[in-house]
Design an enzyme around this catalytic site. Structure first.
Site, PDB file in Angstrom:
ATOM      1  CE1 TYR A  56       5.723  -6.073  10.265  1.00  0.00           C
ATOM      2  CE2 TYR A  56       3.393  -5.476   9.740  1.00  0.00           C
ATOM      3  CZ  TYR A  56       4.562  -6.203   9.371  1.00  0.00           C
ATOM      4  OH  TYR A  56       4.771  -7.064   8.404  1.00  0.00           O
ATOM      5  CG  HIS A 123       6.547 -11.956  10.431  1.00  0.00           C
ATOM      6  ND1 HIS A 123       6.238 -10.792  11.017  1.00  0.00           N
ATOM      7  CD2 HIS A 123       6.801 -11.396   9.346  1.00  0.00           C
ATOM      8  CE1 HIS A 123       6.502  -9.650  10.365  1.00  0.00           C
ATOM      9  NE2 HIS A 123       6.782 -10.025   8.934  1.00  0.00           N
ATOM     10  CB  SER A 202       7.923  -4.881  -0.346  1.00  0.00           C
ATOM     11  OG  SER A 202       8.107  -4.643   1.002  1.00  0.00           O
ATOM     12  N   PRO A 203       4.972  -4.497  -2.669  1.00  0.00           N
ATOM     13  CG  PRO A 203       2.855  -3.788  -3.142  1.00  0.00           C
ATOM     14  CD  PRO A 203       3.709  -4.521  -2.124  1.00  0.00           C
ATOM     15  CG  LEU A 204       4.319   0.416  -4.733  1.00  0.00           C
ATOM     16  CD1 LEU A 204       3.636   1.583  -4.106  1.00  0.00           C
ATOM     17  CD2 LEU A 204       4.106   0.262  -6.349  1.00  0.00           C
ATOM     18  N   GLY A 205       8.444  -2.109  -4.285  1.00  0.00           N
ATOM     19  CA  GLY A 205      10.026  -2.165  -3.866  1.00  0.00           C
ATOM     20  C   GLY A 205      10.286  -1.360  -2.575  1.00  0.00           C
ATOM     21  NE  ARG A 206      11.797  -4.404   2.186  1.00  0.00           N
ATOM     22  CZ  ARG A 206      11.137  -4.565   3.267  1.00  0.00           C
ATOM     23  NH1 ARG A 206      10.359  -4.037   3.990  1.00  0.00           N
ATOM     24  NH2 ARG A 206      11.150  -6.091   3.537  1.00  0.00           N
ATOM     25  N   GLY A 207       8.866   1.476  -1.588  1.00  0.00           N
ATOM     26  CA  GLY A 207       8.823   2.704  -1.895  1.00  0.00           C
ATOM     27  C   GLY A 207       9.764   3.210  -3.321  1.00  0.00           C
TER      28      GLY A 207
END
Length: 328
Positions: A56, A123, A202-207
């Site tokens: 990152y 990773h 990404s629990p929010l689907g990458r936003g």
């Protein structure tokens, strides 16, 4: 707000972690001062699990996290990752060679400014190196006290078993949300059989599941979602909006936000599930963390899952040239 605790394998951590990737990379512009303030606010609110990686920002994110936790190291379960090789801001491959594992760990320790990493994760699996060799090198780092626990990311069920036979694997970090449910087919069962915790990224689907994005034009030109994820291509995104609209409708009936519903649904999948949400501002952080206090009924859980059946998702998670980074 009192942040509940959960066990991810043998690790006791906050029910929701904080993923720091977007504070330095991938999703367009970022504000370092707000990022630092967001990490501090997370710690104040009881978040203990912070997740970063050497990929990152090509190390910049680890440096940021190191600055953020200075003087507060004892409050943090510090997780970072190795193995994704980047050059010029672009991923060029993966590496799991034992010598690379050691050099990557030592570099991460320097950037983070710490003496040990609580959870060191591969990773992505390197198909050219037996997983037994990579985990053997990680086990050496555990024996030396540089690493406390070992994790994998996007590893197949077979790889998880082979790795665990060399040294106990503490966590598996895979993408998992209402619109990315591949983990439920194989890996989830293996992890529960072996006592491995799940830390979904990404629990929010990458936003996407927040309802914020309605068009590909909502992303910066170099945003990772726009350039490397077919689900966010204009036509696919338009068709996928039916999912987020249905989720928003349900959330409104419950008096919560779509993000809170998506996180609460994931938390309801088991006490061994610790989502790594990636808020980059304090208001979004506080909204997300509230999900840990929401109890959904069985009917609510079923209804949320029904908003995104597997055959309703349009577009792959990654572009074809990125799929090689996933372990089959």
């Amino acid at each position: 707000m009192t942040m509940p605790l959960r066990r991810a394998g043998p690790l006791e951590v906050s029910a929701l972690g904080l993923g720091c990737m977007a504070m330095s990379d991938y999703y367009g512009a970022h504000d370092e001062s707000e990022s630092l303030a967001t990490v501090h606010r997370a710690l104040d609110l009881g978040v203990t699990l912070l997740d970063t990686a050497d990929a990152y920002g090509s190390g910049a994110n680890e440096e940021l996290v190191g600055r953020a936790i200075k003087g507060r190291r004892d409050q943090v379960v510090l997780a970072t990752k190795f193995g994704v090789v980047r050059q010029g801001g672009r991923t060029t491959g993966v590496c799991g060679r034992p010598d690379y594992v050691r050099s990557a760990c030592e570099a991460s320790l320097r950037r983070l400014g710490v003496e040990h990493i609580d959870l060191y994760q591969q990773h992505r699996v390197d198909p050219a190196v037996p997983i037994e060799d990579t985990v053997g090198a990680l086990a050496d780092l555990v024996a030396e006290g540089k690493v406390r626990h070992i994790g994998l990311s996007e590893a197949s069920a077979e790889t998880i078993r082979r790795a665990h036979s060399v040294h106990p694997i503490t966590t598996l970090q895979n993408e998992w949300s209402l619109w990315s449910r591949d983990i439920e087919d194989d890996q989830l069962g293996v992890c529960r059989e072996l006592g491995i915790g799940i830390t979904p990224y990404s629990p929010l689907g990458r936003g996407f599941l927040t309802g914020k994005y309605r068009s590909a034009g909502d992303f910066d030109g170099d945003d990772f979602r726009r350039v490397a994820q077919p689900r966010f291509a204009e036509e696919n995104l338009r068709r996928n909006l039916a999912i987020v609209d249905a989720l928003t409708e349900q959330a409104t009936r419950l008096g919560i936000t779509p993000a809170q519903l998506a996180l609460a649904w994931l938390l309801a999948q088991g006490e061994d599930v610790v989502p790594i949400q990636g808020a980059t501002t304090r208001p979004h952080l506080e909204e997300n963390l509230t999900a840990a206090t929401i109890t959904l009924t069985p009917a609510d859980i079923t209804a949320a899952a029904g908003t995104a059946p597997a055959d309703a998702i349009h577009g792959a998670r990654y572009a074809p040239d990125r799929m090689e980074l996933l372990d089959d």
